[in-house]
Design a protein around this motif. Structure first.
Motif, PDB file in Angstrom:
ATOM      1  N   LYS B 195      39.496 117.268   8.704  1.00 43.21           N
ATOM      2  CA  LYS B 195      38.140 116.712   8.704  1.00 43.21           C
ATOM      3  C   LYS B 195      38.050 115.393   9.462  1.00 43.21           C
ATOM      4  N   LEU B 196      39.158 114.657   9.508  1.00 41.23           N
ATOM      5  CA  LEU B 196      39.138 113.346  10.172  1.00 41.23           C
ATOM      6  C   LEU B 196      39.803 113.399  11.549  1.00 41.23           C
ATOM      7  N   ILE B 219      47.594 107.531   6.626  1.00 42.39           N
ATOM      8  CA  ILE B 219      46.695 106.597   5.908  1.00 42.39           C
ATOM      9  C   ILE B 219      46.081 105.622   6.907  1.00 42.39           C
ATOM     10  N   GLU B 220      46.944 105.071   7.783  1.00 41.57           N
ATOM     11  CA  GLU B 220      46.447 104.112   8.778  1.00 41.57           C
ATOM     12  C   GLU B 220      45.412 104.762   9.690  1.00 41.57           C
ATOM     13  N   ALA B 221      45.721 105.992  10.137  1.00 39.11           N
ATOM     14  CA  ALA B 221      44.800 106.697  11.040  1.00 39.11           C
ATOM     15  C   ALA B 221      43.483 107.012  10.334  1.00 39.11           C
ATOM     16  N   ALA B 222      43.583 107.462   9.063  1.00 43.47           N
ATOM     17  CA  ALA B 222      42.384 107.820   8.301  1.00 43.47           C
ATOM     18  C   ALA B 222      41.504 106.595   8.079  1.00 43.47           C
ATOM     19  N   LEU B 228      35.015 103.767  11.338  1.00 42.99           N
ATOM     20  CA  LEU B 228      34.014 104.063  12.372  1.00 42.99           C
ATOM     21  C   LEU B 228      32.909 104.960  11.821  1.00 42.99           C
ATOM     22  N   THR B 229      33.283 105.884  10.915  1.00 39.07           N
ATOM     23  CA  THR B 229      32.349 106.883  10.416  1.00 39.07           C
ATOM     24  C   THR B 229      31.363 106.317   9.403  1.00 39.07           C
ATOM     25  N   TYR B 230      31.921 105.541   8.449  1.00 42.26           N
ATOM     26  CA  TYR B 230      31.061 105.050   7.360  1.00 42.26           C
ATOM     27  C   TYR B 230      30.677 103.599   7.609  1.00 42.26           C
ATOM     28  N   ARG B 235      31.443 102.226   2.499  1.00 40.23           N
ATOM     29  CA  ARG B 235      32.884 102.295   2.254  1.00 40.23           C
ATOM     30  C   ARG B 235      33.245 101.524   0.992  1.00 40.23           C
ATOM     31  N   LYS B 236      32.622 100.347   0.848  1.00 39.74           N
ATOM     32  CA  LYS B 236      32.949  99.542  -0.325  1.00 39.74           C
ATOM     33  C   LYS B 236      32.566 100.279  -1.595  1.00 39.74           C
TER      34      LYS B 236
END
Lengths: 244, 244
Positions: B195-196, B219-222, B228-230, B235-236
């Motif tokens: 999905k990512l 994890i770093e890539a996600a 960028l997406t949210y 995100r918070k």
């Protein structure tokens, strides 16, 4: 507090200021969300520490390896379960319906966990000293019944130490047969102590397990042979010489 | 007591009634028969208990699994070693000649053991409360710096929980290559989060180790992709929702 819990308090020789703590310590997770799991975490560590300081003070000559071995044996599930049975703890447990039907009140893990949770509850209710006093009361009797030199040692170690005490060469183990299919094997192992004409065998699901069975039989056989070879007085002397 | 040991007492904020206990706690077995090994046995169990009750009180909502995980991380050799370094413990150790020459005062196991022995010595000298107070003082700072949600969790678990927080399907791992000889293999593993559009790889001496390396990269890539997406506010919100 219910009359029933009073009875348990009498057996523990400890009276709770906060009866809720006692009740929670006896509550299995199958019964309700407010159960004894966090208390068990706490109680497990109190028990480990209390038994450590108890052994440290009582046996000033045991080294740290022996202290660890003896403690591990005193705090294992089976030992806890025996104490739980003496207290009749299963009569006081609060279990969910499923666990009740399947006899959960007799399950060793549930009994041992509840006892540890009780130690945690006493600590929260009356402080560390109260928990220590309870643990000491419960374990003094246990320690009087066990042999510290052998407690928790496996049969191969015991056989080796026993023979060394008589300056007899180490036992020899050999696999004499393997039966069964790849994932369901049965090993047969022979154990020989040439000097004593001891030759026994044992079987088990692994080489290691079979060796332990054989070693146990070898100890019994060696004891019989030595009983005939050495006069009683000499055996006793040898035996004392083994004790550190 | 020597001036040198006074300095250590100042750092510990504890003054020994019996200076011999402090001295013994700092004595490695390579130095003399009267060493810190029995004290270390005692100190290890005090530390486990003290950290248990400290976490139990401070985090009433952590379940027993999380309590165990956090404690295991706080009492492991590396954590003890960090505290020993803050105290400058290596300057006070009493080592045998061989250990001195080979730099034993820097060895993590020797430092960690001596710190545990110190906890044991304080308990013998001033009782459990004194040892507890010392351990609490040393660990409060540590706890302020760590994230309890992630402390001691491996990268695969963290990645899984991270993705679940965003309701994203589980990552997929697959071995893409194995190099080397039978007893010296190197595994290459790919980790995909469709999905990512995350596709990373990691290598290690076992499949498990390689998966952990890949998960860490994932994890770093996600995190980059989701940044960028949210929008930040969203995100918070997601992040808070993940916290138990």
């Amino acid at each position: 507090m219910s009359q029933v819990l009073n009875l348990l308090e009498e057996r523990l020789q400890y009276h709770f200021h906060d009866a809720e703590l006692l009740s929670q310590a006896l509550t299995h997770r199958s019964h309700s969300a407010m159960n004894n799991e966090r208390m068990e975490f706490l109680g497990d560590s109190i028990l480990n520490f209390a038994v450590a300081i108890f052994l440290f003070r009582r046996y000033p000559k045991l080294d740290e390896g022996d202290l660890s071995r003896v403690r591990a044996n005193l705090v294992k599930q089976q030992s806890l379960c025996e104490i739980a049975q003496i207290l009749g703890l299963s009569d006081f447990l609060r279990l969910g319906e499923g666990e009740l039907k399947s006899g959960g009140f007799r399950r060793p893990s549930i009994l041992a966990d509840a006892l540890e949770a009780l130690f945690g509850a006493v600590c929260l209710d009356g402080g560390f000293d109260a928990a220590y006093a309870l643990i000491e009361r419960l374990y003094v009797g246990v320690l009087d019944r066990v042999d510290l030199k052998t407690l928790g040692k496996d049969a191969k170690t015991l056989l080796q130490e026993y023979l060394q005490g008589y300056k007899i060469a180490l036992p020899q183990y050999s696999v004499i047969a393997i039966h069964g299919t790849a994932h369901n094997q049965q090993f047969e192992v022979e154990c020989i102590v040439p000097k004593l004409n001891v030759k026994v065998d044992g079987s088990g699901p692994s080489r290691r397990a079979a060796e332990q069975v054989a070693a146990k039989k070898a100890i019994e056989a060696a004891e019989k042979t030595l009983a005939l070879t050495y006069p009683k007085a000499e055996r006793k002397k040898e035996c004392v010489a083994k004790v550190r």
